[in-house]
Design an enzyme around this catalytic site. Structure first.
Site, PDB file in Angstrom:
ATOM      1  N   SER A 313      -3.129  17.138 -31.181  1.00 58.13           N
ATOM      2  CA  SER A 313      -2.880  16.210 -30.009  1.00 58.13           C
ATOM      3  C   SER A 313      -1.365  16.102 -29.945  1.00 58.13           C
ATOM      4  O   SER A 313      -0.887  17.128 -29.267  1.00 58.13           O
ATOM      5  CB  SER A 313      -3.559  14.740 -30.848  1.00 58.13           C
ATOM      6  OG  SER A 313      -3.299  13.764 -29.424  1.00 58.13           O
ATOM      7  N   ASP A 324       6.992  26.769 -25.023  1.00 58.43           N
ATOM      8  CA  ASP A 324       7.161  27.506 -23.666  1.00 58.43           C
ATOM      9  C   ASP A 324       8.432  27.575 -22.947  1.00 58.43           C
ATOM     10  O   ASP A 324       8.799  28.536 -22.442  1.00 58.43           O
ATOM     11  CB  ASP A 324       6.056  26.701 -22.652  1.00 58.43           C
ATOM     12  CG  ASP A 324       4.644  26.822 -22.828  1.00 58.43           C
ATOM     13  OD1 ASP A 324       4.355  27.496 -23.613  1.00 58.43           O
ATOM     14  OD2 ASP A 324       3.694  26.028 -22.261  1.00 58.43           O
ATOM     15  N   LYS A 338      -6.631  19.806 -30.459  1.00 63.38           N
ATOM     16  CA  LYS A 338      -7.190  18.666 -29.663  1.00 63.38           C
ATOM     17  C   LYS A 338      -5.999  18.403 -28.595  1.00 63.38           C
ATOM     18  O   LYS A 338      -5.250  18.072 -28.392  1.00 63.38           O
ATOM     19  CB  LYS A 338      -7.043  17.431 -30.669  1.00 63.38           C
ATOM     20  CG  LYS A 338      -7.917  16.499 -30.286  1.00 63.38           C
ATOM     21  CD  LYS A 338      -7.207  15.159 -29.438  1.00 63.38           C
ATOM     22  CE  LYS A 338      -7.787  14.101 -29.307  1.00 63.38           C
ATOM     23  NZ  LYS A 338      -7.387  12.974 -28.434  1.00 63.38           N
TER      24      LYS A 338
END
Length: 415
Positions: A313, A324, A338
């Site tokens: 999460s 990224d 999740k």
């Protein structure tokens, strides 16, 4: 540049968001009075067009009323209307997806406690396994620490209930309760043939979500246990105490997640004017983008993020954003996967509803739900002892810092 403090800069929904808004009166009234209303409606003949595909028709409403009546009149045990109504809501919501759920008043209170970091319990961090709870750590001066619970201990029974595949996932909630109440734990410990029987008394626990350890060579080990309201301010305190660290290790292992705004704020400390995460759902409120502000803490300092299969999460939001934007090397195991946003609405009868309202994506567009974050480097050390494994993964991160030909200054990426 160290970012300014303020963990409330992002007044967002949560991956575990508690909203203060109330549902429409008409909707709530319909739910609470459903049995009575249906009986009244069905007592007179109704003419209706055949329902369109997926719509609820008169016969469907009659079937619901029939089922209600059969349960009330013929179920082996007498059941009251409130329990039956809550069961109906619970079943309706649980059929949507694994993360949407009906919350009792006690469960709703638990969500609030998780968000604030203050609750009645034992002061213990655990990982859920299929038939036991595994101890990760005991907090300082807590009932768990005073009872001698150690990393790697396995909680196999709570009070008189043995843990198994059917109840282990919810057993962590049983550890919490009103301060002053007793709880009995049956604990198995590696190297000991006999189980330990421990009686503990719950206390008010004030949970700290960020810990800092100084490692040899000027490296800093920052562990975030979960994402709660004060996580960003705790991280600010830790970062401000560092004087030109050689490298940063951000440890998100065994971190189940928490509040979305806390994950965005943590990412904000290490990214300057970058997209952190975006959500995609139904309606304008569920589709949003969250971007970091100007400035970065310890810019140019190499960074490694540690993750494992229990990182979920909000942890995946942070790891994905730093990965990224090439700010950090991610080391460890593929994460849990999740990637859904849950909004929590209190209901008028004291309970609440946790409803999946959006999916979140990393800045590059990766969907985390069911996929997780794939590390740049897979951890090679997997030992049976939890404590040994924790130390081994830290050692791998240190080795990565020292042996890398170039650990990108300002981005963290290996080249």
């Amino acid at each position: 540049m160290t970012k300014r403090s303020g963990n409330d800069r992002f007044n967002l929904t949560d991956v575990q968001h508690l909203t203060s808004c109330r549902p429409m009166i008409r909707l709530t009234t319909t739910l609470l009075l459903a049995p009575i209303a249906l009986i009244g409606i069905l007592s007179t003949p109704l003419q209706a067009e055949p329902p369109r595909s997926g719509a609820v028709g008169v016969e469907d409403l009659r079937a619901f009323a029939d089922a209600w009546g059969y349960i009330k009149d013929h179920y082996v045990d007498e059941i009251d209307d409130r329990s039956l109504l809550e069961a109906a809501i619970r079943g309706m919501v649980s059929e949507l997806d694994p993360h949407s759920a009906w919350l009792s008043a006690d469960q709703l209170q638990g969500v609030e406690e998780q968000a604030t970091g203050r609750y009645g319990g034992l002061g213990i961090r655990i990982a859920v396994n299929h038939d036991h709870l595994q101890v990760i750590a005991s907090m300082g001066d807590s009932p768990a620490a005073r009872a001698g619970l150690l990393p790697g201990d396995r909680i196999v029974a709570i009070d008189d209930t043995r843990l198994n595949e059917s109840n282990a996932a919810v057993a962590s909630e049983w550890l919490r309760g009103a301060p002053g109440t007793l709880i009995a734990l049956t604990v198995e410990r590696e190297g000991q043939s006999d189980a330990l029987l421990l009686d503990l008394t719950r206390e008010i626990i004030r949970r700290t979500s960020v810990t800092l350890d100084h490692l040899p060579g000027g490296y800093a080990h920052l562990r975030i246990n979960n994402f709660q309201q004060n996580t960003a301010s705790e991280l600010d305190d830790a970062l401000s105490s560092l004087d030109n660290p050689t490298g940063l290790i951000l440890d998100l292992r065994n971190n189940p997640g928490g509040m979305l705004h806390a994950a965005v704020a943590v990412s904000d400390r290490f990214l300057s004017e970058k997209l952190v995460v975006y959500t995609d759902g139904r309606g304008s409120t569920a589709t949003q983008q969250f971007t970091s502000s100007r400035g970065e803490a310890h810019a140019g300092v190499p960074m490694v993020v540690l993750v494992d299969r229990a990182s979920a999460s909000a942890s995946e939001i942070v790891a994905g954003a730093l990965q990224d934007h090439n700010r950090a090397v991610v080391l460890g195991e593929p994460t849990y996967g999740k990637g859904t946003v849950q909004t929590i609405w209190p209901l008028r009868n004291g309970g609440g509803m946790r409803l999946t309202t959006a999916l979140y994506h990393t800045p590059s567009g990766r969907q985390i739900q069911s996929h997780g974050i794939t590390p740049d480097i897979l951890g090679s050390s997997m030992n049976s002892s939890v404590q040994e494994n924790q130390d081994a993964w830290l050692n791998e991160a240190m080795t990565l810092f020292k042996s890398a030909e170039r650990l990108y200054q300002g981005t963290g990426r290996l080249e």
